[in-house]
Design a protein around this motif. Sequence first.
Motif, PDB file in Angstrom:
ATOM      1  N   GLY A  14      83.847  45.608  42.041  1.00  0.00           N
ATOM      2  CA  GLY A  14      85.027  44.765  41.842  1.00  0.00           C
ATOM      3  C   GLY A  14      85.643  44.351  43.172  1.00  0.00           C
ATOM      4  O   GLY A  14      86.831  44.076  43.270  1.00  0.00           O
ATOM      5  N   LYS A  15      84.792  44.276  44.205  1.00  0.00           N
ATOM      6  CA  LYS A  15      85.276  43.906  45.538  1.00  0.00           C
ATOM      7  C   LYS A  15      85.860  42.504  45.532  1.00  0.00           C
ATOM      8  O   LYS A  15      86.874  42.252  46.153  1.00  0.00           O
ATOM      9  CB  LYS A  15      84.141  43.949  46.566  1.00  0.00           C
ATOM     10  CG  LYS A  15      83.684  45.332  46.911  1.00  0.00           C
ATOM     11  CD  LYS A  15      82.614  45.296  47.986  1.00  0.00           C
ATOM     12  CE  LYS A  15      81.363  44.582  47.547  1.00  0.00           C
ATOM     13  NZ  LYS A  15      80.632  45.223  46.458  1.00  0.00           N
ATOM     14  N   THR A  41      82.670  38.004  41.244  1.00  0.00           N
ATOM     15  CA  THR A  41      83.320  37.219  40.202  1.00  0.00           C
ATOM     16  C   THR A  41      84.813  37.298  40.451  1.00  0.00           C
ATOM     17  O   THR A  41      85.359  38.386  40.593  1.00  0.00           O
ATOM     18  CB  THR A  41      83.016  37.809  38.812  1.00  0.00           C
ATOM     19  OG1 THR A  41      81.617  38.043  38.744  1.00  0.00           O
ATOM     20  CG2 THR A  41      83.440  36.864  37.705  1.00  0.00           C
ATOM     21  N   ILE A  43      88.522  35.911  39.002  1.00  0.00           N
ATOM     22  CA  ILE A  43      89.266  35.148  37.993  1.00  0.00           C
ATOM     23  C   ILE A  43      90.695  35.034  38.499  1.00  0.00           C
ATOM     24  O   ILE A  43      91.334  36.045  38.787  1.00  0.00           O
ATOM     25  CB  ILE A  43      89.261  35.876  36.623  1.00  0.00           C
ATOM     26  CG1 ILE A  43      87.817  36.075  36.140  1.00  0.00           C
ATOM     27  CG2 ILE A  43      90.052  35.091  35.584  1.00  0.00           C
ATOM     28  CD1 ILE A  43      87.687  36.918  34.886  1.00  0.00           C
ATOM     29  N   SER A 412      93.201  48.936  39.866  1.00  0.00           N
ATOM     30  CA  SER A 412      93.204  47.696  39.090  1.00  0.00           C
ATOM     31  C   SER A 412      93.048  48.027  37.616  1.00  0.00           C
ATOM     32  O   SER A 412      92.293  48.917  37.235  1.00  0.00           O
ATOM     33  CB  SER A 412      92.153  46.711  39.600  1.00  0.00           C
ATOM     34  OG  SER A 412      90.892  46.975  39.047  1.00  0.00           O
ATOM     35  N   GLY A 414      92.884  45.438  35.105  1.00  0.00           N
ATOM     36  CA  GLY A 414      92.461  44.240  34.385  1.00  0.00           C
ATOM     37  C   GLY A 414      91.890  43.262  35.374  1.00  0.00           C
ATOM     38  O   GLY A 414      92.091  43.412  36.590  1.00  0.00           O
TER      39      GLY A 414
HETATM   40  P1  GDP Z   1      81.915  42.719  42.954  1.00  0.00           P
HETATM   41  O1  GDP Z   1      80.628  42.105  43.364  1.00  0.00           O
HETATM   42  O2  GDP Z   1      82.122  44.040  43.624  1.00  0.00           O
HETATM   43  O3  GDP Z   1      83.082  41.807  43.109  1.00  0.00           O
HETATM   44  O4  GDP Z   1      81.799  43.087  41.427  1.00  0.00           O
HETATM   45  P2  GDP Z   1      81.521  42.163  40.144  1.00  0.00           P
HETATM   46  O5  GDP Z   1      81.071  40.815  40.444  1.00  0.00           O
HETATM   47  O6  GDP Z   1      80.722  43.004  39.221  1.00  0.00           O
HETATM   48  O7  GDP Z   1      82.972  42.021  39.590  1.00  0.00           O
HETATM   49  C1  GDP Z   1      83.485  42.903  38.768  1.00  0.00           C
HETATM   50  C2  GDP Z   1      83.708  42.344  37.366  1.00  0.00           C
HETATM   51  O8  GDP Z   1      84.734  43.087  36.784  1.00  0.00           O
HETATM   52  C3  GDP Z   1      84.200  40.902  37.303  1.00  0.00           C
HETATM   53  O9  GDP Z   1      83.803  40.318  36.072  1.00  0.00           O
HETATM   54  C4  GDP Z   1      85.708  41.044  37.364  1.00  0.00           C
HETATM   55  O10 GDP Z   1      86.421  39.983  36.793  1.00  0.00           O
HETATM   56  C5  GDP Z   1      85.890  42.287  36.555  1.00  0.00           C
HETATM   57  N1  GDP Z   1      87.011  43.106  36.978  1.00  0.00           N
HETATM   58  C6  GDP Z   1      87.453  43.330  38.246  1.00  0.00           C
HETATM   59  N2  GDP Z   1      88.496  44.183  38.223  1.00  0.00           N
HETATM   60  C7  GDP Z   1      88.695  44.522  36.913  1.00  0.00           C
HETATM   61  C8  GDP Z   1      89.616  45.390  36.247  1.00  0.00           C
HETATM   62  O11 GDP Z   1      90.466  46.044  36.849  1.00  0.00           O
HETATM   63  N3  GDP Z   1      89.482  45.481  34.894  1.00  0.00           N
HETATM   64  C9  GDP Z   1      88.563  44.797  34.172  1.00  0.00           C
HETATM   65  N4  GDP Z   1      88.531  44.957  32.845  1.00  0.00           N
HETATM   66  N5  GDP Z   1      87.692  43.954  34.779  1.00  0.00           N
HETATM   67  C10 GDP Z   1      87.761  43.829  36.122  1.00  0.00           C
END
Ligand code: GDP
Length: 424
Positions: A14-15, A41, A43, A412, A414
């Motif tokens: 979730g970076k 990802t 949002i 976090s 959400g």
């Molecule tokens: P990254 O490469 O480390 O950024 O990880 P990802 O691409 O797998 O991103 C993490 C996913 O989890 C994405 O779809 C985010 O929108 C989602 N996400 C991030 N933080 C949270 C959180 O606190 N809660 C939930 N439910 N989803 C999250």
Amino acid sequence: MLTAVVGTNWGDEGKGRMVDLFAAEYDVVIRYQGGNNAGHTVINDRGKFILNLLPSGILSETTVNVMGNGMVIDIEHLGKEIASLTEKGVKITPENLKISDKAVICMPYHKLLDCLEEDRLGDAKFGSTRRGIAPVYSDKYMKKALRMGDLLDFDALSKKLVPLMEWKNLTVRDGYKHEAIKAEDMLNWLKEWGTPLIPHICDTTVYLNKAADEGKNIMFEAQLGALRDIDFGIYPYTSSSSTIAAYAPIGAGIPNRKLDEVIGITKAYSSCVGEGPFTCELFGEEGHELREAGGEYGAATGRPRRVGGFDVVASRYGAMVQGATSIALTKLDVLSYLDKIPVCVAYEIDGEIVHDFPTGERLNKAKPVYEYFDGFKTDITSARKLEDLPENAIKYIKYIEEQIKCKISYISVGPKREQYIKVD
Ligand code: GDP
């Protein structure tokens, strides 16, 4: 202030969303390693964005984004990523996107070689994302790579391509018996996708040193976590680059500067893409439910990720090699559905309980030791202060903090930008 934001585990912690959150406070955001083999990802109020190559600060209007010399860049992928963001109204200019002239170009034949080798390996495949990353880093260290700065002189580049393709065809045509690669096709590809990027290419060392001298806040954004680091990760199931914070100033282009802060991103449970040892893996219904709850499918490939409970052994090691000065614990809300929260508290190797992350065959043999914590069974997505969280969630956070020996400063709850808690 120089801050690195890095993953403490296998990546996908979730970076992206944390960098997006912090980006507003930073003047410059830099990607310092890797290519388009992983994705962030993000949002936010402007929509959902998948960033494979661009730094996450690209979504913040005032931030300057740098793609550092440590990166390998598929310029076709970058061109398409820029186009898709531009369509959604994101402005990308030479002022807010700077690309190091020393970053390496990931060529179509790197992708091809990645696929040819994975196919050759069959069932023994590495689980590569087939984006050409290992072949292009190999060429970098063979000193046979093309760099972004080469796009500034197509005449010189066309002269380099002929002997380079002769060499490459020793592998592609003579080794793998594939159709030969033509220098002319490569030149056309480089011109088509490289030309629009020319205004962005510069000496990022000069730019970043000036920015640091002026006291700008600079953030280094990693792709993939500590356990994917080429030296300290689960070799050979690692990426081909250095993902750890110590490499950030080098891969960014300012090896002469020291980091002030390292924020380690740690997920409240574990996930891992591809092959290799993943000791804490949960299978069957338990794994399936966690994967669905967390939406654990690859951002770059859509592949289902392997999942497990929080892994104390791996996360403590990850936080250590990253030199994390604080931790952001992500996706805690995902665990709301659980009556009992599984935590991998130690490994067992040949009957021995192990707390230090092993390597090689010892890691392959490791079995998880699981303990179960009481769940919190409440929707926590609207919590904004630690006190808003149920007692069992706080106990879980405190346990993790003690075990990984690093302060948790953010939680976090959400995926949206505002869904987080800052712990004082
Ligand atoms: P990254 O490469 O480390 O950024 O990880 P990802 O691409 O797998 O991103 C993490 C996913 O989890 C994405 O779809 C985010 O929108 C989602 N996400 C991030 N933080 C949270 C959180 O606190 N809660 C939930 N439910 N989803 C999250």
